[in-house]
Design a protein around this motif. Structure first.
Motif, PDB file in Angstrom:
ATOM      1  N   ILE A   1       7.689  -5.220  -7.636  1.00 23.63           N
ATOM      2  CA  ILE A   1       6.869  -5.190  -6.415  1.00 23.63           C
ATOM      3  C   ILE A   1       6.020  -6.456  -6.334  1.00 23.63           C
ATOM      4  CG2 ILE A   1       4.948  -4.028  -5.266  1.00 23.63           C
ATOM      5  CD1 ILE A   1       6.099  -1.372  -6.521  1.00 23.63           C
ATOM      6  N   ILE A   2       5.408  -6.827  -7.456  1.00 20.88           N
ATOM      7  CA  ILE A   2       4.564  -8.028  -7.496  1.00 20.88           C
ATOM      8  C   ILE A   2       5.381  -9.272  -7.156  1.00 20.88           C
ATOM      9  CG2 ILE A   2       3.317  -9.581  -9.063  1.00 20.88           C
ATOM     10  CD1 ILE A   2       2.262  -6.991 -10.459  1.00 20.88           C
ATOM     11  N   LYS A   3       6.534  -9.427  -7.785  1.00 22.28           N
ATOM     12  CA  LYS A   3       7.377 -10.603  -7.515  1.00 22.28           C
ATOM     13  C   LYS A   3       7.764 -10.668  -6.046  1.00 22.28           C
ATOM     14  CE  LYS A   3       9.466 -11.568 -11.975  1.00 22.28           C
ATOM     15  NZ  LYS A   3      10.725 -11.777 -12.696  1.00 22.28           N
ATOM     16  N   ASN A   4       8.112  -9.527  -5.468  1.00 23.34           N
ATOM     17  CA  ASN A   4       8.478  -9.493  -4.059  1.00 23.34           C
ATOM     18  C   ASN A   4       7.287  -9.829  -3.168  1.00 23.34           C
ATOM     19  OD1 ASN A   4      10.478  -9.129  -2.056  1.00 23.34           O
ATOM     20  ND2 ASN A   4       9.689  -7.079  -1.645  1.00 23.34           N
TER      21      ASN A   4
ATOM     22  N   ILE B   1       0.848  -1.187   0.000  1.00 20.99           N
ATOM     23  CA  ILE B   1       0.000   0.000   0.000  1.00 20.99           C
ATOM     24  C   ILE B   1       0.886   1.240   0.000  1.00 20.99           C
ATOM     25  CG2 ILE B   1      -1.860   1.269   1.171  1.00 20.99           C
ATOM     26  CD1 ILE B   1      -2.765  -1.524   0.376  1.00 20.99           C
ATOM     27  N   ASP B   2       0.798   2.004  -1.058  1.00 22.68           N
ATOM     28  CA  ASP B   2       1.457   3.311  -1.129  1.00 22.68           C
ATOM     29  C   ASP B   2       2.928   3.272  -0.714  1.00 22.68           C
ATOM     30  OD1 ASP B   2       1.579   6.030  -1.686  1.00 22.68           O
ATOM     31  OD2 ASP B   2       0.876   6.619   0.302  1.00 22.68           O
ATOM     32  N   GLY B   3       3.661   2.303  -1.282  1.00 26.95           N
ATOM     33  CA  GLY B   3       5.097   2.255  -1.046  1.00 26.95           C
ATOM     34  C   GLY B   3       5.555   1.390   0.108  1.00 26.95           C
ATOM     35  N   GLU B   4       4.630   0.761   0.818  1.00 27.18           N
ATOM     36  CA  GLU B   4       4.997  -0.063   1.973  1.00 27.18           C
ATOM     37  C   GLU B   4       4.360  -1.441   1.908  1.00 27.18           C
ATOM     38  OE1 GLU B   4       4.424   1.716   5.796  1.00 27.18           O
ATOM     39  OE2 GLU B   4       4.903   3.715   5.040  1.00 27.18           O
ATOM     40  N   TYR B   5       5.126  -2.432   2.321  1.00 30.06           N
ATOM     41  CA  TYR B   5       4.585  -3.777   2.511  1.00 30.06           C
ATOM     42  C   TYR B   5       4.063  -3.827   3.940  1.00 30.06           C
ATOM     43  CZ  TYR B   5       7.181  -4.975  -1.689  1.00 30.06           C
ATOM     44  OH  TYR B   5       7.659  -5.021  -2.978  1.00 30.06           O
ATOM     45  N   CYS B   6       2.825  -4.262   4.108  1.00 32.50           N
ATOM     46  CA  CYS B   6       2.265  -4.282   5.463  1.00 32.50           C
ATOM     47  C   CYS B   6       1.260  -5.417   5.628  1.00 32.50           C
ATOM     48  CB  CYS B   6       1.624  -2.940   5.803  1.00 32.50           C
ATOM     49  SG  CYS B   6       0.506  -2.291   4.570  1.00 32.50           S
ATOM     50  N   ASN B   7       1.050  -5.808   6.874  1.00 36.32           N
ATOM     51  CA  ASN B   7       0.049  -6.827   7.185  1.00 36.32           C
ATOM     52  C   ASN B   7      -1.332  -6.331   6.804  1.00 36.32           C
ATOM     53  OD1 ASN B   7       1.794  -8.729   8.304  1.00 36.32           O
ATOM     54  ND2 ASN B   7       1.769  -7.701  10.280  1.00 36.32           N
ATOM     55  N   TYR B   8      -2.199  -7.270   6.431  1.00 38.90           N
ATOM     56  CA  TYR B   8      -3.554  -6.895   6.035  1.00 38.90           C
ATOM     57  C   TYR B   8      -4.245  -6.065   7.113  1.00 38.90           C
ATOM     58  CZ  TYR B   8      -3.993  -9.713   1.757  1.00 38.90           C
ATOM     59  OH  TYR B   8      -3.883 -10.202   0.483  1.00 38.90           O
ATOM     60  N   GLU B   9      -4.025  -6.403   8.387  1.00 41.10           N
ATOM     61  CA  GLU B   9      -4.691  -5.677   9.463  1.00 41.10           C
ATOM     62  C   GLU B   9      -4.280  -4.207   9.503  1.00 41.10           C
ATOM     63  OE1 GLU B   9      -2.688  -8.517  10.745  1.00 41.10           O
ATOM     64  OE2 GLU B   9      -4.342  -9.840  10.220  1.00 41.10           O
ATOM     65  N   LYS B  10      -3.096  -3.911   9.028  1.00 39.78           N
ATOM     66  CA  LYS B  10      -2.599  -2.535   9.045  1.00 39.78           C
ATOM     67  C   LYS B  10      -2.774  -1.839   7.693  1.00 39.78           C
ATOM     68  CE  LYS B  10       0.612  -3.372  12.750  1.00 39.78           C
ATOM     69  NZ  LYS B  10       1.988  -3.367  13.216  1.00 39.78           N
TER      70      LYS B  10
ATOM     71  N   ILE C   1       7.191 -12.864  -0.550  1.00 40.08           N
ATOM     72  CA  ILE C   1       6.935 -12.631   0.871  1.00 40.08           C
ATOM     73  C   ILE C   1       5.764 -13.477   1.367  1.00 40.08           C
ATOM     74  CG2 ILE C   1       6.072 -10.926   2.526  1.00 40.08           C
ATOM     75  CD1 ILE C   1       7.637  -8.795   0.909  1.00 40.08           C
ATOM     76  N   ASN C   2       4.728 -13.599   0.533  1.00 42.82           N
ATOM     77  CA  ASN C   2       3.537 -14.358   0.916  1.00 42.82           C
ATOM     78  C   ASN C   2       3.650 -15.852   0.616  1.00 42.82           C
ATOM     79  OD1 ASN C   2       1.334 -12.532   1.979  1.00 42.82           O
ATOM     80  ND2 ASN C   2       2.016 -11.382   0.192  1.00 42.82           N
ATOM     81  N   ARG C   3       4.777 -16.258   0.050  1.00 43.30           N
ATOM     82  CA  ARG C   3       5.011 -17.670  -0.289  1.00 43.30           C
ATOM     83  C   ARG C   3       3.878 -18.247  -1.125  1.00 43.30           C
ATOM     84  NH1 ARG C   3       6.798 -18.828   5.743  1.00 43.30           N
ATOM     85  NH2 ARG C   3       8.810 -17.790   5.664  1.00 43.30           N
TER      86      ARG C   3
ATOM     87  N   ILE D   1      -1.569  -3.141  -3.948  1.00 43.95           N
ATOM     88  CA  ILE D   1      -1.502  -4.474  -4.553  1.00 43.95           C
ATOM     89  C   ILE D   1      -1.755  -5.513  -3.473  1.00 43.95           C
ATOM     90  CG2 ILE D   1      -0.137  -6.119  -5.874  1.00 43.95           C
ATOM     91  CD1 ILE D   1       1.597  -3.793  -6.834  1.00 43.95           C
ATOM     92  N   THR D   2      -2.679  -6.404  -3.751  1.00 42.26           N
ATOM     93  CA  THR D   2      -2.918  -7.542  -2.867  1.00 42.26           C
ATOM     94  C   THR D   2      -2.924  -8.795  -3.729  1.00 42.26           C
ATOM     95  OG1 THR D   2      -5.319  -7.321  -3.069  1.00 42.26           O
ATOM     96  CG2 THR D   2      -4.276  -6.246  -1.186  1.00 42.26           C
ATOM     97  N   ILE D   3      -2.716  -9.921  -3.106  1.00 47.01           N
ATOM     98  CA  ILE D   3      -2.798 -11.182  -3.831  1.00 47.01           C
ATOM     99  C   ILE D   3      -3.709 -12.137  -3.082  1.00 47.01           C
ATOM    100  CG2 ILE D   3      -0.524 -10.947  -4.879  1.00 47.01           C
ATOM    101  CD1 ILE D   3       0.486 -13.051  -2.915  1.00 47.01           C
ATOM    102  N   THR D   4      -4.297 -13.034  -3.851  1.00 40.87           N
ATOM    103  CA  THR D   4      -4.994 -14.168  -3.255  1.00 40.87           C
ATOM    104  C   THR D   4      -4.204 -15.398  -3.665  1.00 40.87           C
ATOM    105  OG1 THR D   4      -6.467 -14.375  -5.163  1.00 40.87           O
ATOM    106  CG2 THR D   4      -7.267 -13.081  -3.306  1.00 40.87           C
TER     107      THR D   4
END
Length: 121
Positions: A74-77, A7-16, A81-83, A115-118
């Motif tokens: 960003i997508i590849k990372n 979100i906007d330049g940061e990787y973060c947990n869904y809750e945040k 990260i989410n394996r 960006i989110t992934i399922t």
């Protein structure tokens, strides 16, 4: 289920992961999105999706400054990260955050990339 988003330049947990109350995507749907399916290291129609994303942004006069290559990195990372091996990538670019106003002309905004992934198992 993946639990990290971008979100906007940061990787973060869904809750945040939060959308600002004055994001034009939230108020007016003033945004563009694409969904890309992936399977291990294959991104189906990636170039076509990214081309459509940029064409839509241009059509809506959203001045987005990221390159297709930076988005792919960003997508590849995010997938790493989410394996995740299989799933869907959801990209959304909103016009940005500004005090609520119907007109977007002459407003100083910076587009927001989310960006989110399922993950499919």
């Amino acid at each position: 289920m993946p639990n990290i988003s971008y979100i906007d330049g940061e990787y973060c947990n869904y809750e945040k992961s939060k959308v600002h109350i004055n994001d034009r995507g939230y108020h007016f749907g003033d945004s563009v999105y694409e969904v890309i399916i992936f399977d291990k290291n294959t991104y189906y129609d990636f170039d076509a999706h990214i081309k459509r994303l940029f064409n839509s942004l241009k059509s809506l006069q959203i001045n987005f400054n990221k390159s297709p290559l930076s988005i792919k990195l960003i997508i590849k990372n995010l997938i790493r990260i989410n394996r995740a091996e299989y799933g869907s990538i959801y990209l959304q670019v909103s016009r940005g955050i500004v005090e609520r106003s119907h007109s977007y002309h002459d407003l100083n905004m910076r587009p927001i990339l989310s960006i989110t992934i399922t993950k499919k198992t």
